[in-house]
Design a protein around this motif. Sequence first.
Motif, PDB file in Angstrom:
ATOM      1  N   LEU A 185      64.716  23.831  -2.294  1.00  0.00           N
ATOM      2  CA  LEU A 185      63.791  23.231  -3.259  1.00  0.00           C
ATOM      3  C   LEU A 185      62.357  23.276  -2.760  1.00  0.00           C
ATOM      4  CD1 LEU A 185      65.910  20.166  -4.402  1.00  0.00           C
ATOM      5  CD2 LEU A 185      65.242  22.110  -5.812  1.00  0.00           C
ATOM      6  N   ARG A 186      62.174  22.995  -1.489  1.00  0.00           N
ATOM      7  CA  ARG A 186      60.809  22.991  -0.939  1.00  0.00           C
ATOM      8  C   ARG A 186      60.224  24.392  -0.920  1.00  0.00           C
ATOM      9  NH1 ARG A 186      60.585  19.432   4.450  1.00  0.00           N
ATOM     10  NH2 ARG A 186      58.409  20.132   4.278  1.00  0.00           N
ATOM     11  N   ALA A 187      61.050  25.387  -0.654  1.00  0.00           N
ATOM     12  CA  ALA A 187      60.569  26.769  -0.717  1.00  0.00           C
ATOM     13  C   ALA A 187      60.159  27.113  -2.141  1.00  0.00           C
ATOM     14  CB  ALA A 187      61.659  27.724  -0.232  1.00  0.00           C
ATOM     15  N   ARG A 188      60.977  26.722  -3.102  1.00  0.00           N
ATOM     16  CA  ARG A 188      60.694  26.994  -4.516  1.00  0.00           C
ATOM     17  C   ARG A 188      59.426  26.266  -4.966  1.00  0.00           C
ATOM     18  NH1 ARG A 188      63.832  30.716  -7.727  1.00  0.00           N
ATOM     19  NH2 ARG A 188      63.781  30.052  -9.881  1.00  0.00           N
ATOM     20  N   ALA A 189      59.178  25.114  -4.365  1.00  0.00           N
ATOM     21  CA  ALA A 189      58.017  24.302  -4.739  1.00  0.00           C
ATOM     22  C   ALA A 189      56.732  24.765  -4.071  1.00  0.00           C
ATOM     23  CB  ALA A 189      58.271  22.840  -4.400  1.00  0.00           C
ATOM     24  N   GLY A 190      56.834  25.720  -3.148  1.00  0.00           N
ATOM     25  CA  GLY A 190      55.637  26.273  -2.535  1.00  0.00           C
ATOM     26  C   GLY A 190      55.295  25.743  -1.165  1.00  0.00           C
ATOM     27  N   ASP A 191      56.186  24.968  -0.534  1.00  0.00           N
ATOM     28  CA  ASP A 191      55.907  24.493   0.823  1.00  0.00           C
ATOM     29  C   ASP A 191      55.832  25.683   1.786  1.00  0.00           C
ATOM     30  OD1 ASP A 191      56.091  21.998  -0.254  1.00  0.00           O
ATOM     31  OD2 ASP A 191      57.559  21.244   1.189  1.00  0.00           O
ATOM     32  N   ALA A 192      54.988  25.547   2.792  1.00  0.00           N
ATOM     33  CA  ALA A 192      54.843  26.607   3.791  1.00  0.00           C
ATOM     34  C   ALA A 192      56.152  26.796   4.553  1.00  0.00           C
ATOM     35  CB  ALA A 192      53.716  26.265   4.764  1.00  0.00           C
ATOM     36  N   ARG A 193      56.428  28.035   4.889  1.00  0.00           N
ATOM     37  CA  ARG A 193      57.671  28.338   5.600  1.00  0.00           C
ATOM     38  C   ARG A 193      57.755  27.582   6.920  1.00  0.00           C
ATOM     39  NH1 ARG A 193      60.685  34.072   6.720  1.00  0.00           N
ATOM     40  NH2 ARG A 193      61.980  33.381   8.452  1.00  0.00           N
ATOM     41  N   GLU A 194      56.658  27.502   7.658  1.00  0.00           N
ATOM     42  CA  GLU A 194      56.708  26.830   8.959  1.00  0.00           C
ATOM     43  C   GLU A 194      57.033  25.345   8.819  1.00  0.00           C
ATOM     44  OE1 GLU A 194      52.264  27.663   8.020  1.00  0.00           O
ATOM     45  OE2 GLU A 194      54.203  28.675   7.806  1.00  0.00           O
ATOM     46  N   ASP A 195      56.594  24.729   7.734  1.00  0.00           N
ATOM     47  CA  ASP A 195      56.909  23.318   7.510  1.00  0.00           C
ATOM     48  C   ASP A 195      58.389  23.128   7.211  1.00  0.00           C
ATOM     49  OD1 ASP A 195      54.246  22.685   7.894  1.00  0.00           O
ATOM     50  OD2 ASP A 195      53.766  22.659   5.746  1.00  0.00           O
ATOM     51  N   VAL A 196      58.935  24.015   6.400  1.00  0.00           N
ATOM     52  CA  VAL A 196      60.360  23.927   6.066  1.00  0.00           C
ATOM     53  C   VAL A 196      61.208  24.230   7.305  1.00  0.00           C
ATOM     54  CG1 VAL A 196      62.197  24.855   4.595  1.00  0.00           C
ATOM     55  CG2 VAL A 196      59.905  24.515   3.655  1.00  0.00           C
ATOM     56  N   ALA A 197      60.750  25.173   8.121  1.00  0.00           N
ATOM     57  CA  ALA A 197      61.468  25.489   9.360  1.00  0.00           C
ATOM     58  C   ALA A 197      61.461  24.296  10.309  1.00  0.00           C
ATOM     59  CB  ALA A 197      60.843  26.709  10.028  1.00  0.00           C
ATOM     60  N   ALA A 198      60.330  23.607  10.401  1.00  0.00           N
ATOM     61  CA  ALA A 198      60.237  22.431  11.274  1.00  0.00           C
ATOM     62  C   ALA A 198      61.165  21.321  10.787  1.00  0.00           C
ATOM     63  CB  ALA A 198      58.798  21.941  11.330  1.00  0.00           C
ATOM     64  N   PHE A 199      61.227  21.154   9.490  1.00  0.00           N
ATOM     65  CA  PHE A 199      62.136  20.161   8.904  1.00  0.00           C
ATOM     66  C   PHE A 199      63.590  20.476   9.256  1.00  0.00           C
ATOM     67  CE2 PHE A 199      64.951  19.591   5.154  1.00  0.00           C
ATOM     68  CZ  PHE A 199      65.089  18.219   5.196  1.00  0.00           C
ATOM     69  N   ALA A 200      63.968  21.755   9.141  1.00  0.00           N
ATOM     70  CA  ALA A 200      65.341  22.150   9.447  1.00  0.00           C
ATOM     71  C   ALA A 200      65.664  21.903  10.918  1.00  0.00           C
ATOM     72  CB  ALA A 200      65.541  23.620   9.097  1.00  0.00           C
ATOM     73  N   THR A 201      64.736  22.236  11.789  1.00  0.00           N
ATOM     74  CA  THR A 201      64.955  22.026  13.225  1.00  0.00           C
ATOM     75  C   THR A 201      65.110  20.542  13.548  1.00  0.00           C
ATOM     76  OG1 THR A 201      63.691  24.032  13.760  1.00  0.00           O
ATOM     77  CG2 THR A 201      64.002  22.423  15.527  1.00  0.00           C
ATOM     78  N   ALA A 202      64.275  19.705  12.939  1.00  0.00           N
ATOM     79  CA  ALA A 202      64.348  18.262  13.185  1.00  0.00           C
ATOM     80  C   ALA A 202      65.670  17.672  12.709  1.00  0.00           C
ATOM     81  CB  ALA A 202      63.174  17.564  12.496  1.00  0.00           C
ATOM     82  N   SER A 203      66.265  18.260  11.680  1.00  0.00           N
ATOM     83  CA  SER A 203      67.508  17.716  11.139  1.00  0.00           C
ATOM     84  C   SER A 203      68.686  17.892  12.091  1.00  0.00           C
ATOM     85  CB  SER A 203      67.836  18.406   9.811  1.00  0.00           C
ATOM     86  OG  SER A 203      68.311  19.734  10.017  1.00  0.00           O
ATOM     87  N   LEU A 204      68.588  18.825  13.030  1.00  0.00           N
ATOM     88  CA  LEU A 204      69.702  19.072  13.943  1.00  0.00           C
ATOM     89  C   LEU A 204      70.046  17.828  14.748  1.00  0.00           C
ATOM     90  CD1 LEU A 204      68.729  22.601  15.325  1.00  0.00           C
ATOM     91  CD2 LEU A 204      70.323  22.070  13.469  1.00  0.00           C
ATOM     92  N   HIS A 205      69.033  17.013  15.045  1.00  0.00           N
ATOM     93  CA  HIS A 205      69.277  15.790  15.820  1.00  0.00           C
ATOM     94  C   HIS A 205      70.250  14.852  15.105  1.00  0.00           C
ATOM     95  CE1 HIS A 205      68.563  12.220  18.244  1.00  0.00           C
ATOM     96  NE2 HIS A 205      68.275  11.569  17.132  1.00  0.00           N
ATOM     97  N   PHE A 206      70.151  14.815  13.784  1.00  0.00           N
ATOM     98  CA  PHE A 206      70.967  13.883  13.014  1.00  0.00           C
ATOM     99  C   PHE A 206      72.367  14.456  12.741  1.00  0.00           C
ATOM    100  CE2 PHE A 206      66.524  13.114  11.954  1.00  0.00           C
ATOM    101  CZ  PHE A 206      66.427  11.767  12.204  1.00  0.00           C
ATOM    102  N   VAL A 207      72.467  15.772  12.663  1.00  0.00           N
ATOM    103  CA  VAL A 207      73.763  16.389  12.359  1.00  0.00           C
ATOM    104  C   VAL A 207      74.577  16.623  13.619  1.00  0.00           C
ATOM    105  CG1 VAL A 207      74.910  18.385  11.328  1.00  0.00           C
ATOM    106  CG2 VAL A 207      72.789  17.520  10.313  1.00  0.00           C
ATOM    107  N   CYS A 208      73.924  17.004  14.706  1.00  0.00           N
ATOM    108  CA  CYS A 208      74.643  17.471  15.890  1.00  0.00           C
ATOM    109  C   CYS A 208      74.650  16.492  17.063  1.00  0.00           C
ATOM    110  CB  CYS A 208      74.028  18.794  16.368  1.00  0.00           C
ATOM    111  SG  CYS A 208      73.994  20.075  15.116  1.00  0.00           S
ATOM    112  N   ALA A 209      73.908  15.429  16.986  1.00  0.00           N
ATOM    113  CA  ALA A 209      73.821  14.511  18.128  1.00  0.00           C
ATOM    114  C   ALA A 209      75.090  13.683  18.256  1.00  0.00           C
ATOM    115  CB  ALA A 209      72.612  13.595  17.959  1.00  0.00           C
TER     116      ALA A 209
END
Length: 209
Positions: A185-209
Amino acid sequence: MVQKSEDPAQPAPRPRGRPRSFDVETTLAQATLAFWQRGYASTSMDDLSAATGLNRPSLYGAFGDKHELYLRVLRLYTEQSNAAIAAAFNDRPLSDGLLRVYELALQLYYPAEEAARGCLLIGTAATEAPRDEAIREQLGDSLRGFNAAFQARLQQAVDSGELPSGTDVAMRAQLASAVLHSMALRARAGDAREDVAAFATASLHFVCA
């Protein structure tokens, strides 16, 4: 019965059931891009004909109407996505595998030298699902399938000791899927790729910890 003499000036009739003169996988890939760029409702058979280089009768003969072609595109997209998820998790630690899934999604959502397009399912099927039962069913099956792939890998992590015993793998799988949907959704909405990538990386803490 008198046998009709053949006229050498007339071309011989084409036999029925002759092989198709186009590559089905290539045609489906071209149709996928047309639906992805315009959405289901705004993509006409003329658009699909222009995208694939096939005339309308050939498209109807090979794939049925636009609705059937779109459903076939969704199924192919789902199959390819499932294969990519499986390959990303293969022989990698959980966090590395999940990050690889998100990296592959970013490549799909942000094609080189093109406008960001997000996910085909989220971007096109979700808008049609409320009024089209077949599309809604395919969308649901696809998303549940992705969720099941995450849950299976998380359960494997519990079994192997990567995650502690008692981890709620079902809930974490839903979270991993939700991150993927949000990225689309964020890609479709025009968010910068680096911002979406940072969001995905940060989510690993909550899924994999």
